[in-house]
Design a protein around this motif. Structure first.
Motif, PDB file in Angstrom:
ATOM      1  N   ALA A  62       0.830  -1.213   0.000  1.00 36.05           N
ATOM      2  CA  ALA A  62       0.000   0.000   0.000  1.00 36.05           C
ATOM      3  C   ALA A  62       0.861   1.259   0.000  1.00 36.05           C
ATOM      4  CB  ALA A  62      -0.929  -0.009   1.209  1.00 36.05           C
ATOM      5  N   LEU A  63       1.956   1.228   0.771  1.00 39.92           N
ATOM      6  CA  LEU A  63       2.857   2.378   0.795  1.00 39.92           C
ATOM      7  C   LEU A  63       3.561   2.540  -0.549  1.00 39.92           C
ATOM      8  CD1 LEU A  63       4.542   2.066   4.326  1.00 39.92           C
ATOM      9  CD2 LEU A  63       2.287   2.952   3.697  1.00 39.92           C
ATOM     10  N   PHE A  64       3.957   1.418  -1.134  1.00 43.96           N
ATOM     11  CA  PHE A  64       4.635   1.451  -2.433  1.00 43.96           C
ATOM     12  C   PHE A  64       3.727   2.064  -3.498  1.00 43.96           C
ATOM     13  CE2 PHE A  64       5.828  -0.270  -6.537  1.00 43.96           C
ATOM     14  CZ  PHE A  64       7.215  -0.185  -6.532  1.00 43.96           C
ATOM     15  N   ASP A  65       2.467   1.628  -3.531  1.00 44.35           N
ATOM     16  CA  ASP A  65       1.533   2.124  -4.545  1.00 44.35           C
ATOM     17  C   ASP A  65       1.293   3.617  -4.379  1.00 44.35           C
ATOM     18  OD1 ASP A  65       1.334  -0.390  -5.622  1.00 44.35           O
ATOM     19  OD2 ASP A  65      -0.556  -0.889  -4.633  1.00 44.35           O
ATOM     20  N   PHE A  66       1.188   4.078  -3.136  1.00 46.48           N
ATOM     21  CA  PHE A  66       0.978   5.511  -2.913  1.00 46.48           C
ATOM     22  C   PHE A  66       2.192   6.308  -3.382  1.00 46.48           C
ATOM     23  CE2 PHE A  66       1.425   9.399  -0.483  1.00 46.48           C
ATOM     24  CZ  PHE A  66       0.165   9.973  -0.586  1.00 46.48           C
ATOM     25  N   ASN A  67       3.386   5.884  -2.969  1.00 43.22           N
ATOM     26  CA  ASN A  67       4.590   6.626  -3.353  1.00 43.22           C
ATOM     27  C   ASN A  67       4.836   6.589  -4.854  1.00 43.22           C
ATOM     28  OD1 ASN A  67       5.033   7.406  -0.753  1.00 43.22           O
ATOM     29  ND2 ASN A  67       6.775   6.059  -0.378  1.00 43.22           N
ATOM     30  N   LEU A  68       4.507   5.452  -5.482  1.00 41.10           N
ATOM     31  CA  LEU A  68       4.590   5.389  -6.946  1.00 41.10           C
ATOM     32  C   LEU A  68       3.630   6.395  -7.565  1.00 41.10           C
ATOM     33  CD1 LEU A  68       5.402   4.207  -9.657  1.00 41.10           C
ATOM     34  CD2 LEU A  68       3.814   2.305  -9.237  1.00 41.10           C
ATOM     35  N   GLY A  69       2.440   6.515  -6.991  1.00 41.53           N
ATOM     36  CA  GLY A  69       1.491   7.494  -7.496  1.00 41.53           C
ATOM     37  C   GLY A  69       2.003   8.917  -7.395  1.00 41.53           C
ATOM     38  N   VAL A  70       2.704   9.227  -6.316  1.00 39.75           N
ATOM     39  CA  VAL A  70       3.274  10.571  -6.157  1.00 39.75           C
ATOM     40  C   VAL A  70       4.329  10.834  -7.233  1.00 39.75           C
ATOM     41  CG1 VAL A  70       4.562  12.101  -4.628  1.00 39.75           C
ATOM     42  CG2 VAL A  70       2.784  10.615  -3.690  1.00 39.75           C
ATOM     43  N   LEU A  71       5.167   9.840  -7.499  1.00 33.77           N
ATOM     44  CA  LEU A  71       6.179  10.012  -8.550  1.00 33.77           C
ATOM     45  C   LEU A  71       5.524  10.159  -9.916  1.00 33.77           C
ATOM     46  CD1 LEU A  71       8.969   7.472  -7.484  1.00 33.77           C
ATOM     47  CD2 LEU A  71       8.952   9.959  -7.229  1.00 33.77           C
ATOM     48  N   ARG A  72       4.468   9.382 -10.172  1.00 36.00           N
ATOM     49  CA  ARG A  72       3.755   9.516 -11.446  1.00 36.00           C
ATOM     50  C   ARG A  72       3.184  10.912 -11.607  1.00 36.00           C
ATOM     51  NH1 ARG A  72       0.462   3.846 -10.817  1.00 36.00           N
ATOM     52  NH2 ARG A  72       1.789   2.523 -12.146  1.00 36.00           N
ATOM     53  N   TRP A  73       2.517  11.380 -10.571  1.00 37.59           N
ATOM     54  CA  TRP A  73       1.895  12.706 -10.614  1.00 37.59           C
ATOM     55  C   TRP A  73       2.976  13.760 -10.841  1.00 37.59           C
ATOM     56  CZ3 TRP A  73      -2.906  13.648  -7.181  1.00 37.59           C
ATOM     57  CH2 TRP A  73      -3.481  14.889  -7.459  1.00 37.59           C
ATOM     58  N   THR A  74       4.074  13.662 -10.118  1.00 37.65           N
ATOM     59  CA  THR A  74       5.167  14.617 -10.257  1.00 37.65           C
ATOM     60  C   THR A  74       5.724  14.633 -11.684  1.00 37.65           C
ATOM     61  OG1 THR A  74       5.777  14.301  -7.939  1.00 37.65           O
ATOM     62  CG2 THR A  74       7.456  15.244  -9.392  1.00 37.65           C
ATOM     63  N   TRP A  75       5.919  13.460 -12.263  1.00 41.19           N
ATOM     64  CA  TRP A  75       6.460  13.379 -13.611  1.00 41.19           C
ATOM     65  C   TRP A  75       5.498  13.972 -14.630  1.00 41.19           C
ATOM     66  CZ3 TRP A  75       9.692  13.929 -17.041  1.00 41.19           C
ATOM     67  CH2 TRP A  75       9.683  13.292 -18.285  1.00 41.19           C
ATOM     68  N   ARG A  76       4.202  13.740 -14.473  1.00 40.81           N
ATOM     69  CA  ARG A  76       3.236  14.316 -15.413  1.00 40.81           C
ATOM     70  C   ARG A  76       3.256  15.835 -15.354  1.00 40.81           C
ATOM     71  NH1 ARG A  76      -0.284   9.712 -13.772  1.00 40.81           N
ATOM     72  NH2 ARG A  76      -1.167  11.046 -12.139  1.00 40.81           N
ATOM     73  N   VAL A  77       3.296  16.388 -14.131  1.00 35.11           N
ATOM     74  CA  VAL A  77       3.310  17.849 -13.996  1.00 35.11           C
ATOM     75  C   VAL A  77       4.615  18.426 -14.529  1.00 35.11           C
ATOM     76  CG1 VAL A  77       3.217  19.760 -12.350  1.00 35.11           C
ATOM     77  CG2 VAL A  77       1.708  17.785 -12.055  1.00 35.11           C
ATOM     78  N   ALA A  78       5.724  17.757 -14.234  1.00 33.91           N
ATOM     79  CA  ALA A  78       7.016  18.221 -14.754  1.00 33.91           C
ATOM     80  C   ALA A  78       7.037  18.176 -16.275  1.00 33.91           C
ATOM     81  CB  ALA A  78       8.146  17.374 -14.176  1.00 33.91           C
ATOM     82  N   TYR A  79       6.461  17.124 -16.858  1.00 36.05           N
ATOM     83  CA  TYR A  79       6.453  16.996 -18.310  1.00 36.05           C
ATOM     84  C   TYR A  79       5.599  18.083 -18.952  1.00 36.05           C
ATOM     85  CZ  TYR A  79       6.355  14.803 -22.904  1.00 36.05           C
ATOM     86  OH  TYR A  79       6.495  14.550 -24.252  1.00 36.05           O
ATOM     87  N   TYR A  80       4.481  18.417 -18.325  1.00 34.56           N
ATOM     88  CA  TYR A  80       3.605  19.484 -18.824  1.00 34.56           C
ATOM     89  C   TYR A  80       4.279  20.840 -18.704  1.00 34.56           C
ATOM     90  CZ  TYR A  80      -0.228  22.892 -18.595  1.00 34.56           C
ATOM     91  OH  TYR A  80      -1.039  23.983 -18.772  1.00 34.56           O
ATOM     92  N   SER A  81       4.989  21.048 -17.600  1.00 35.18           N
ATOM     93  CA  SER A  81       5.564  22.367 -17.345  1.00 35.18           C
ATOM     94  C   SER A  81       7.061  22.372 -17.632  1.00 35.18           C
ATOM     95  CB  SER A  81       5.223  22.811 -15.914  1.00 35.18           C
ATOM     96  OG  SER A  81       5.667  21.842 -14.986  1.00 35.18           O
TER      97      SER A  81
END
Length: 245
Positions: A62-81
């Protein structure tokens, strides 16, 4: 064939608006705010995962999935901006994979992690990569209490400056005056981002696979052979045995 367990991919969505990049910092403010809180949680959960790995050899799923989600979200925002400027499509507000978005990140869940490595990999073993990635970023690729790419955080964060920032600025000026994103610049930006995110995943204990020292450019991961290719041996000339009498 295999790929590194941290897979960072993206596709360049053209045509891109010539001037939208000027205001993307403003458009992404809601994401910055959410990511600030998410990275506080990421830091706390990483500390919990550290002790879980130390005593059990496992990263709680559960912790792994949450932290992976944070990295995914961060990468999407970084890629957009300003981590890439590779799309004008607004990032979704989700921790999930969002496969339809042009920037994706995935990490294979490790069934077992080394209890010993967890003590040293995030600081000692990763030092060579920190030195390299610091050239790609502004010198604070992974640190305590610095800013995220397009966000804020507490533990192990990225700051997209350095060579990445310079190349993205060049791409932005090309967009402004020509309406095109130079493909060579895009490939290099993606390679640097991929390297940096692999190091972040390793340093935050999400994999034991040591990041490779190679700049894999382009939007897609390149599968690597499990073993070096074998080449046919040169046949040797051998004398036939004499016939038996």
């Amino acid at each position: 064939m295999r790929t590194y367990p941290v897979r960072v991919e993206a596709r360049l969505e053209e045509p891109l608006n010539r001037g939208l990049w000027i205001v993307k910092w403003f458009l992404a403010i809601p994401h910055y705010i959410v990511l600030g809180f998410l990275w506080i949680a990421f830091g706390v959960l990483t500390v919990i995962a550290f002790f879980a790995i130390l005593f059990t050899g496992r990263y709680p799923r559960a912790l792994f999935d949450f932290n992976l989600g944070v990295l995914r979200w961060t990468w999407r925002v970084a890629y957009y901006s300003y981590g890439a400027l590779g799309t004008d499509r607004y990032p979704p507000f989700t921790l999930g994979p969002a496969p339809g978005y042009p920037a994706t990140l995935d990490i294979d869940y490790p069934e077992h992690l080394s209890r010993g490595l967890v003590l040293i990999k995030w600081w000692l073993l990763a030092i060579p990569h920190y030195l390299i990635v610091s050239l790609f970023t502004s010198g604070s690729a992974i640190s305590w209490g610095s800013d995220l790419p397009d966000g804020g955080g507490v533990l192990y964060t990225l700051d997209w400056g350095g060579l990445i920032g310079l190349l993205v600025l060049i791409a932005a000026l090309c967009l402004l005056f020509t309406g095109r994103y130079p493909r060579g610049v895009f490939d290099l930006v993606l390679g640097m981002n991929r390297w940096a995110l692999r190091v972040v995943a390793y340093a935050t204990l999400m994999t034991d696979a040591y990041p490779p020292f190679r700049l894999e450019q382009g939007g897609h991961e390149i599968p690597r052979p499990d073993e070096p290719p074998s080449y046919p041996r040169t046949p040797r000339c051998e004398m036939a045995p004499p016939p038996s009498s």
